[in-house]
Design an enzyme around this catalytic site. Structure first.
Site, PDB file in Angstrom:
ATOM      1  N   TRP A 150      -8.799  -5.126   5.739  1.00  0.00           N
ATOM      2  CA  TRP A 150      -7.500  -4.980   5.063  1.00  0.00           C
ATOM      3  C   TRP A 150      -6.434  -5.609   5.965  1.00  0.00           C
ATOM      4  O   TRP A 150      -6.319  -5.279   7.140  1.00  0.00           O
ATOM      5  CB  TRP A 150      -7.133  -3.519   4.797  1.00  0.00           C
ATOM      6  CG  TRP A 150      -5.716  -3.458   4.278  1.00  0.00           C
ATOM      7  CD1 TRP A 150      -5.277  -3.925   3.074  1.00  0.00           C
ATOM      8  CD2 TRP A 150      -4.560  -2.984   4.983  1.00  0.00           C
ATOM      9  NE1 TRP A 150      -3.913  -3.761   2.989  1.00  0.00           N
ATOM     10  CE2 TRP A 150      -3.445  -3.184   4.149  1.00  0.00           C
ATOM     11  CE3 TRP A 150      -4.355  -2.412   6.238  1.00  0.00           C
ATOM     12  CZ2 TRP A 150      -2.145  -2.841   4.503  1.00  0.00           C
ATOM     13  CZ3 TRP A 150      -3.061  -2.065   6.614  1.00  0.00           C
ATOM     14  CH2 TRP A 150      -1.975  -2.277   5.735  1.00  0.00           C
ATOM     15  N   ASP A 199      -1.246   7.477  -0.547  1.00  0.00           N
ATOM     16  CA  ASP A 199      -2.442   7.953   0.158  1.00  0.00           C
ATOM     17  C   ASP A 199      -2.539   9.471   0.206  1.00  0.00           C
ATOM     18  O   ASP A 199      -2.838  10.050   1.259  1.00  0.00           O
ATOM     19  CB  ASP A 199      -2.501   7.346   1.576  1.00  0.00           C
ATOM     20  CG  ASP A 199      -2.652   5.836   1.541  1.00  0.00           C
ATOM     21  OD1 ASP A 199      -3.739   5.363   1.194  1.00  0.00           O
ATOM     22  OD2 ASP A 199      -1.662   5.129   1.843  1.00  0.00           O
ATOM     23  N   LYS A 253      -4.309  -5.734  -2.288  1.00  0.00           N
ATOM     24  CA  LYS A 253      -3.183  -4.805  -2.433  1.00  0.00           C
ATOM     25  C   LYS A 253      -2.044  -5.492  -3.167  1.00  0.00           C
ATOM     26  O   LYS A 253      -1.833  -6.695  -2.987  1.00  0.00           O
ATOM     27  CB  LYS A 253      -2.730  -4.349  -1.041  1.00  0.00           C
ATOM     28  CG  LYS A 253      -1.757  -3.198  -1.040  1.00  0.00           C
ATOM     29  CD  LYS A 253      -1.658  -2.530   0.326  1.00  0.00           C
ATOM     30  CE  LYS A 253      -0.672  -1.385   0.260  1.00  0.00           C
ATOM     31  NZ  LYS A 253      -0.667  -0.569   1.464  1.00  0.00           N
ATOM     32  N   HIS A 270     -12.060   2.404  -2.202  1.00  0.00           N
ATOM     33  CA  HIS A 270     -11.288   3.321  -1.387  1.00  0.00           C
ATOM     34  C   HIS A 270     -10.714   4.338  -2.350  1.00  0.00           C
ATOM     35  O   HIS A 270      -9.732   4.065  -3.040  1.00  0.00           O
ATOM     36  CB  HIS A 270     -10.167   2.599  -0.629  1.00  0.00           C
ATOM     37  CG  HIS A 270     -10.604   2.089   0.699  1.00  0.00           C
ATOM     38  ND1 HIS A 270      -9.747   1.557   1.624  1.00  0.00           N
ATOM     39  CD2 HIS A 270     -11.833   2.085   1.277  1.00  0.00           C
ATOM     40  CE1 HIS A 270     -10.430   1.221   2.708  1.00  0.00           C
ATOM     41  NE2 HIS A 270     -11.693   1.522   2.521  1.00  0.00           N
TER      42      HIS A 270
HETATM   43  C1  LIG Z   1      -6.315   2.520   7.354  1.00  0.00           C
HETATM   44  C2  LIG Z   1      -6.898   1.724   6.211  1.00  0.00           C
HETATM   45  O1  LIG Z   1      -7.551   0.615   6.613  1.00  0.00           O
HETATM   46  C3  LIG Z   1      -5.841   1.364   5.221  1.00  0.00           C
HETATM   47  O2  LIG Z   1      -5.466   2.552   4.593  1.00  0.00           O
HETATM   48  C4  LIG Z   1      -6.229   0.349   4.165  1.00  0.00           C
HETATM   49  O3  LIG Z   1      -7.509   0.553   3.693  1.00  0.00           O
HETATM   50  C5  LIG Z   1      -5.221   0.455   3.098  1.00  0.00           C
HETATM   51  O4  LIG Z   1      -5.528   0.948   2.062  1.00  0.00           O
HETATM   52  C6  LIG Z   1      -3.846  -0.004   3.345  1.00  0.00           C
HETATM   53  O5  LIG Z   1      -3.001   0.332   2.336  1.00  0.00           O
HETATM   54 MN   LIG Z   2      -7.564   1.360   1.514  1.00  0.00          MN
END
Ligand SMILES: C[C@H](O)[C@H](O)[C@@H](O)C(=O)CO
Ligand SMILES: [Mn+2]
Length: 425
Positions: free
Chosen positions: A185, A296, A228, A286
């Protein structure tokens, strides 16, 4: 084994048999599906590189609940407790900056030696590892760019980090006897309207090609790339958008990673799984929960979680979809956060496995959409919770909210004694 739980299970099993669902088979399958539990919930994404552990470059954690893990050992202890509360055998998803560096080692210099304790722990607990290069919380990422940076030197630094991480992931895969998924990422993007959307994307593709130039056996590690739509500080433009990475994954035969919080709030990843899997070999999820934005939040047992799991089961994708978690909440007990989010994920998977999918798909084929809807709705109130309780008990983990007592005890005896000051790594 509690008699009530066994009796409720037998009765529930009969109800499922009436609709041609084999409960034992569902549980057998469930047992084989690992969830990759993310290490970063345990310490607010601080990592063990520096004492201040300041998070930045596209990520933020809110809350100051006491007891954050300050060392790798504390994090491992907390994780062990969390795993003991979750039924089944699961994996650990480790970020590169959680290595044990014992000194100043920059990201382009990391090696497998910095993860030896994690690998020893992984072997002794039989918990396989997944991995992630860390492209944030670093002085060479402060202006919001890493692999797509205009400066060739900075790009090279991050390319070297990616190459180092692939080697580490391959060594982990070799040691554990199954592929370590290595997820990239990259936060790169602009706060405001770019004059060129094209140039950074060309640079990102070029950097990734350099990182992936060396063929590494898919039996050791699998590269994944995470898209993203927007982020903190990259509200107007993210270089690694969905379209960018979908094209990249298809053309380079890579695994795509879809994070439930990384799309427009009205978009859901459950609808994307079957499209993407027509063109990419495998998918990493994820599982997260965005509240208004990519916030999150801890995964709850909500409609989208259930839709994701239904999609995986209905499409027969269990062998092609890898389920990882991604949330970080510092406002509640962090072990509880893992337990809540992971238990919910396994629970939703169980509910999906208990669905009379063949029957529903046959009705759909016949064009009987009335019965399809009626049965889907009836399924929601089938006695799956009796099966869940039985599964928890059979896996020797707490049934119902009992796990909270264990977490409470740990908070009193361990977490509350941790000072909020940082410790030297
Ligand atoms: C810490 C992770 O790598 C991170 O959350 C990533 O996966 C992400 O989703 C960033 O928005
Ligand atoms: Mn993520």
């Amino acid at each position: 084994m509690s008699e009530n739980i066994s009796r409720a299970y037998e009765l529930a099993k009969e109800r499922y048999a009436e609709i041609d669902v084999d409960v034992d088979k569902a549980l057998q399958i469930l047992k084989t599906i690992p969830i990759s539990v993310h290490c970063w919930q345990g310490d607010d994404v601080a990592g063990f590189e520096r004492d201040d552990g300041a998070l930045g470059n596209g990520l933020a954690v809110t809350g100051n609940y006491p007891g954050r893990a300050r060392t790798a050992e504390e994090l491992r202890n907390d994780l062990e407790l969390a795993y003991s509360l979750i039924p089944g055998k699961h994996r650990l998803n480790l970020h590169a900056f959680y290595g044990e560096f014992h000194g100043s080692i920059d990201r382009d210099e990391i090696g497998i030696e910095h993860f030896q304790s994690w690998m020893d722990w992984s072997a002794s607990h039989r918990i396989s590892l997944d991995f992630n290069p860390s492209y944030f919380s670093h002085t060479k990422a402060v202006d919001g760019f890493t692999l797509a940076h205009q400066d060739a030197g900075i790009r090279q630094f991050w390319i070297d980090h990616g190459i180092a991480c692939r080697k580490i992931a391959a060594a982990m895969g070799e040691a554990q006897g199954n592929p370590c998924i290595n997820n990239f990422w990259v936060p790169d993007g602009f706060k405001d309207t770019p004059a060129s959307r094209k140039a950074p994307r060309e640079r990102l593709a070029d950097s990734l090609d350099k990182i992936f130039a060396e063929e590494i056996s898919r039996e050791l590690t699998l590269d994944a790339i995470e898209c993203k739509l927007f982020g903190i500080g990259s509200e107007s433009y993210v270089v690694g958008s969905h379209e960018f990475y979908l094209g990249y994954a298809i053309s380079r035969n890579k695994m795509l990673c879809m994070d439930a919080g990384h799309f427009h709030p009205t978009e859901v990843i459950s609808d994307k799984i079957s499209s993407v899997l027509m063109y990419v070999p495998e998918l990493l999820l994820h599982v997260s929960r965005g509240v208004r934005w990519d916030s999150d939040h801890v995964v709850t047992f909500n409609d989208e979680l259930q839709a994701i799991m239904h999609e995986i089961v209905r499409g027969d994708y269990l062998s092609r979809v890898h389920i990882g978690l991604d949330f970080f909440d510092a406002s509640i007990n962090r072990v509880a956060a893992w337990a809540i989010g992971t238990r919910n994920t396994v629970k939703a998977l169980l509910v999906a496995l208990l669905e009379p999918t063949q029957k529903l798909q046959a009705l759909e084929k016949e064009g009987n959409y009335t019965a399809r809807l009626a049965l889907m709705e009836e399924h929601k109130s089938m006695p799956w919770s009796a099966i869940w309780d039985y599964y928890c008990q059979a896996c020797d983990v707490p049934v119902g909210a009992k796990w909270l007592e264990t977490v409470g005890q740990y908070e009193r005896n361990v977490l509350s004694l941790r000072s909020q000051e940082s410790v030297t790594h």
